[in-house]
Design a protein around this motif. Structure first.
Motif, PDB file in Angstrom:
ATOM      1  N   ALA A 146     -19.152 -12.356 -23.285  1.00 33.77           N
ATOM      2  CA  ALA A 146     -19.056 -11.536 -22.309  1.00 33.77           C
ATOM      3  C   ALA A 146     -17.566 -11.163 -22.311  1.00 33.77           C
ATOM      4  N   CYS A 177     -16.487  -5.062 -17.973  1.00 34.78           N
ATOM      5  CA  CYS A 177     -17.200  -4.022 -17.854  1.00 34.78           C
ATOM      6  C   CYS A 177     -18.269  -3.658 -16.814  1.00 34.78           C
ATOM      7  N   TYR A 218     -23.557 -11.121 -17.169  1.00 36.63           N
ATOM      8  CA  TYR A 218     -22.972 -11.431 -18.318  1.00 36.63           C
ATOM      9  C   TYR A 218     -23.438 -11.160 -19.627  1.00 36.63           C
ATOM     10  N   CYS A 221     -20.765  -6.796 -16.327  1.00 39.51           N
ATOM     11  CA  CYS A 221     -19.752  -7.957 -16.004  1.00 39.51           C
ATOM     12  C   CYS A 221     -19.385  -8.124 -14.480  1.00 39.51           C
ATOM     13  N   CYS A 239     -23.730  -7.593 -20.917  1.00 42.94           N
ATOM     14  CA  CYS A 239     -22.209  -7.122 -21.348  1.00 42.94           C
ATOM     15  C   CYS A 239     -22.116  -5.905 -22.220  1.00 42.94           C
ATOM     16  N   ALA A 271     -25.683  -8.338 -24.760  1.00 43.68           N
ATOM     17  CA  ALA A 271     -24.229  -9.076 -24.809  1.00 43.68           C
ATOM     18  C   ALA A 271     -24.426  -9.767 -26.301  1.00 43.68           C
TER      19      ALA A 271
END
Length: 397
Positions: free
Chosen positions: A88, A92, A100, A95, A103, A124
């Motif tokens: 992650a 963003c 996470y 996040c 992500c 992610a």
């Protein structure tokens, strides 16, 4: 370097591959000191997860020593770190919400279309877990490149043994998040399907969160015994009918919360499971989803269902009507490991959570293929295999 590579169903090999290199400024290179075989690695071993390629390096539970850093990394050479399995960026939208595993930047752009086609959105990145999750080389190797090393890895204090903290990489936060998603309240009765590593950590976590009773469900005697060590009551589904037993144990109400820690390869000679097995073997389906169906049917009205278990595709015979009519809450997802690591590290260091009980086998990296076979074929005796790059073969024997 030496690394475990995937070559097809039930075919993994330790090969000599290129050493990892720094690609981006936020990268770090880790010399792996301990890496574990995860239950979800067996889904790769059994050929259930798509987009694997011959030669892919496996492994997403690992820790080690920092040996090289990019200019944007916050790590220092010589530090010991545990690396989360989710990759992650830390900056963003998701996040920013500590989500996470959602992500937006963990996947390389070339890989995002695969996940978006299958799941609606890219997820992610994950270490060592197919090109759908980024095609990143995994940690069942002597060295590994860690992207976004300023966000993910957590530094371990000197003098703390690897065995105590290795599982911060995945299964301990996964078991904790599973219990948190079950919204456990003091006095609750919690049922946990599966006494593998995640299920056992879910049992521990549920008690720590205030559950009065935890009922663990499996068919492996040794794993059920491990659950009882933490105070759980148990059901062996080969000896008892799980749904009926749960109703009897809860006075006909059902558990307040149910946790599915089994996933897409459920065991047992049940009608729906047999049909799922036939469909999977004839390429008409992917997942054997008996456990999540049973959890929904057994959970009390107004209860909560948490699903940390891995599922890969579409399933039928899903009790959507029961989910709606009973007013259940279902929460699931890959683990937001980075969010939980600091608190769980403190809990381990303070002795509130035990992790070492789970390790049944320690093997050199060179014997990783045998470790996979053992974990796959001897699931009662083999609860967790830890691989040690550099371990002397003679000492392991």
């Amino acid at each position: 370097m030496r690394a475990l590579t995937w070559h097809g169903k039930h075919d993994v090999r330790v090969d000599t591959v290129d050493d990892p290199e720094i690609i981006n400024p936020r990268d770090a290179i880790i010399r792996v000191t301990s890496t574990a075989i995860c239950g979800s690695d067996l889904h790769l071993y059994d050929g259930y997860i798509p987009t694997m390629k011959a030669g892919d390096i496996l492994g997403h539970e690992f820790m080690g020593e920092v040996v090289e850093v990019g200019s944007g990394s916050t790590l220092k050479k010589g530090q010991r770190v545990v690396v989360p399995f989710t990759i992650a960026c830390g900056s963003c939208f998701h996040c920013g919400k500590h989500q996470y595993s959602a992500c937006d930047n963990g996947l390389p752009a070339d890989n995002q279309d695969i996940a978006q086609t299958i799941y609606g959105h890219p997820m992610a990145g994950l270490f060592g877990y197919s090109h759908m999750t980024g095609g990143y080389a995994g940690g069942q190797a002597e060295y590994v490149r860690v992207p976004f090393s300023d966000v993910g890895p957590i530094v371990i204090p000197e003098g703390v043994d690897d065995d105590k903290v290795l599982f911060l990489s995945d299964i301990l936060p996964t078991g904790w998040q599973a219990a948190e998603y079950a919204q456990i309240e003091p006095g609750d009765t919690v049922a946990v399907w599966g006494c593998g590593p995640v299920g056992l950590f879910s049992v521990q976590s549920a008690f720590l969160m205030g559950a009065e009773r935890v009922i663990a469900i499996d068919h492996f005697p040794h794993r059920l015994e491990l659950a009882r060590r933490f105070g759980a009551e148990t059901i062996n589904f080969e000896d008892s009918k799980t749904y009926e037993a749960l109703l009897e144990m809860t006075g006909g109400i059902g558990p307040d919360a149910c946790i599915d820690a089994v996933g897409l390869e459920a065991h047992g000679f049940f009608a729906d499971n047999v049909i799922d097995q036939i469909k999977a073997s004839t390429f008409l389906g992917t997942d054997r989803a008996h456990s999540i169906r049973q959890a929904i049917l057994a959970c009390r009205k107004g209860g909560r269902v948490s699903m940390p278990a891995v599922y890969g595709g579409f399933i039928d015979k899903f009790p959507l009507g029961a989910l709606m009519e009973k007013g259940l809450t279902l929460k699931t997802g890959q683990t937001h490991v980075q969010h939980y690591m600091p608190g769980l590290l403190n809990a381990v260091l303070e002795g509130k959570i035990d992790t070492t009980f789970l390790i049944s086998n320690r093997l050199p990296l060179e014997q990783a293929a045998e470790g996979y076979r053992m974990f796959h074929d001897q699931q009662d005796e083999v609860t967790k295999v830890v691989l040690k790059p550099g371990m002397d073969l003679a000492r392991a024997a």
